[in-house]
Scaffold this motif. Sequence first.
Motif, PDB file in Angstrom:
ATOM      1  N   LYS A  81       0.849  -1.197   0.000  1.00 23.50           N
ATOM      2  CA  LYS A  81       0.000   0.000   0.000  1.00 23.50           C
ATOM      3  C   LYS A  81       0.885   1.247   0.000  1.00 23.50           C
ATOM      4  O   LYS A  81       2.053   1.193   0.379  1.00 23.50           O
ATOM      5  CB  LYS A  81      -0.915  -0.006   1.225  1.00 23.50           C
ATOM      6  N   VAL A  82       0.319   2.373  -0.402  1.00 25.83           N
ATOM      7  CA  VAL A  82       1.067   3.625  -0.421  1.00 25.83           C
ATOM      8  C   VAL A  82       0.889   4.344   0.916  1.00 25.83           C
ATOM      9  O   VAL A  82      -0.231   4.444   1.436  1.00 25.83           O
ATOM     10  CB  VAL A  82       0.591   4.550  -1.567  1.00 25.83           C
ATOM     11  N   GLY A  83       1.986   4.832   1.479  1.00 24.82           N
ATOM     12  CA  GLY A  83       1.935   5.572   2.735  1.00 24.82           C
ATOM     13  C   GLY A  83       2.539   6.952   2.577  1.00 24.82           C
ATOM     14  O   GLY A  83       3.509   7.141   1.839  1.00 24.82           O
ATOM     15  N   SER A  84       1.963   7.932   3.262  1.00 26.00           N
ATOM     16  CA  SER A  84       2.465   9.302   3.196  1.00 26.00           C
ATOM     17  C   SER A  84       2.077  10.010   4.490  1.00 26.00           C
ATOM     18  O   SER A  84       1.158   9.577   5.192  1.00 26.00           O
ATOM     19  CB  SER A  84       1.880  10.031   1.973  1.00 26.00           C
ATOM     20  N   ALA A  85       2.761  11.120   4.814  1.00 25.35           N
ATOM     21  CA  ALA A  85       2.530  11.783   6.093  1.00 25.35           C
ATOM     22  C   ALA A  85       2.560  13.301   5.957  1.00 25.35           C
ATOM     23  O   ALA A  85       3.157  13.848   5.030  1.00 25.35           O
ATOM     24  CB  ALA A  85       3.581  11.328   7.106  1.00 25.35           C
ATOM     25  N   PHE A  86       1.904  13.970   6.917  1.00 22.78           N
ATOM     26  CA  PHE A  86       1.931  15.439   6.989  1.00 22.78           C
ATOM     27  C   PHE A  86       1.916  15.843   8.454  1.00 22.78           C
ATOM     28  O   PHE A  86       1.551  15.041   9.330  1.00 22.78           O
ATOM     29  CB  PHE A  86       0.753  16.045   6.217  1.00 22.78           C
ATOM     30  N   THR A  87       2.350  17.080   8.748  1.00 22.32           N
ATOM     31  CA  THR A  87       2.555  17.453  10.138  1.00 22.32           C
ATOM     32  C   THR A  87       2.391  18.946  10.388  1.00 22.32           C
ATOM     33  O   THR A  87       2.207  19.740   9.455  1.00 22.32           O
ATOM     34  CB  THR A  87       3.960  17.001  10.603  1.00 22.32           C
ATOM     35  N   SER A  88       2.482  19.315  11.651  1.00 18.22           N
ATOM     36  CA  SER A  88       2.405  20.707  12.095  1.00 18.22           C
ATOM     37  C   SER A  88       3.404  20.914  13.220  1.00 18.22           C
ATOM     38  O   SER A  88       3.580  20.031  14.067  1.00 18.22           O
ATOM     39  CB  SER A  88       0.987  21.020  12.593  1.00 18.22           C
ATOM     40  N   SER A  92       5.607   7.673  -0.032  1.00 16.24           N
ATOM     41  CA  SER A  92       5.556   8.828  -0.931  1.00 16.24           C
ATOM     42  C   SER A  92       5.660  10.125  -0.145  1.00 16.24           C
ATOM     43  O   SER A  92       5.084  10.257   0.937  1.00 16.24           O
ATOM     44  CB  SER A  92       4.239   8.829  -1.718  1.00 16.24           C
ATOM     45  N   GLY A  93       6.383  11.068  -0.703  1.00 15.24           N
ATOM     46  CA  GLY A  93       6.443  12.418  -0.151  1.00 15.24           C
ATOM     47  C   GLY A  93       5.722  13.373  -1.081  1.00 15.24           C
ATOM     48  O   GLY A  93       4.706  13.017  -1.675  1.00 15.24           O
TER      49      GLY A  93
END
Length: 205
Positions: free
Chosen positions: A112-119, A146-147
Amino acid sequence: MAVKVQIVFHSLYTHVYQLAEAVAEGAKEVAGAEVRLAQVQETLSQEILEKMGAVEAKKSFAHIPIADPQDLADADAILLGAPTRYGAACAQMQAFLDATGGMWVKGALVGKVGSAFTSTASQHGGQETTLVHMHTFFYHQGMVVSGVPYAAQELLNLEEISGGTPYGASTIAGPRGERTPTANELAIARFQGKHVAQLAAKLSA
């Protein structure tokens, strides 16, 4: 075939939630994408949340369902969003990830494709280390990470202070949560959502 995208986030003052909504908007631009938004279970008490001034903010996304770790197996793409805590994902997100051991044993998330985001509170508050920290979960689960490629021109915006990295979308909240995500930051988040959904669609074809 429809591609299933799950966006799982933790947010205190809506910053990560706003990024999650933008990520969802981008993912929905991909034809046939089924996008599901969920928030991880809060581990802080009501008393602590009140002291932090987060109660009212959390009401704005109280309608978002609580994430079930077992649901991840049904997704083609998984995007995780969490604020930083000393350069790593917050404890609430970590607790959610720790509950996926059964899927690791079964290999349920492999491919599966994984990606992340943050604060983060400050401009250099650990955005990239937090994103890479969440990436390690994807690697251990055998996922494709993925980025945000530099095809997202907003990453090159030097006209303003802005979050956004090649490792994932991000925003700067300010030390008291007074800053909200900018148009530039939200554009990067939308790009990320669309990009990840497109990758998942190709892998699922």
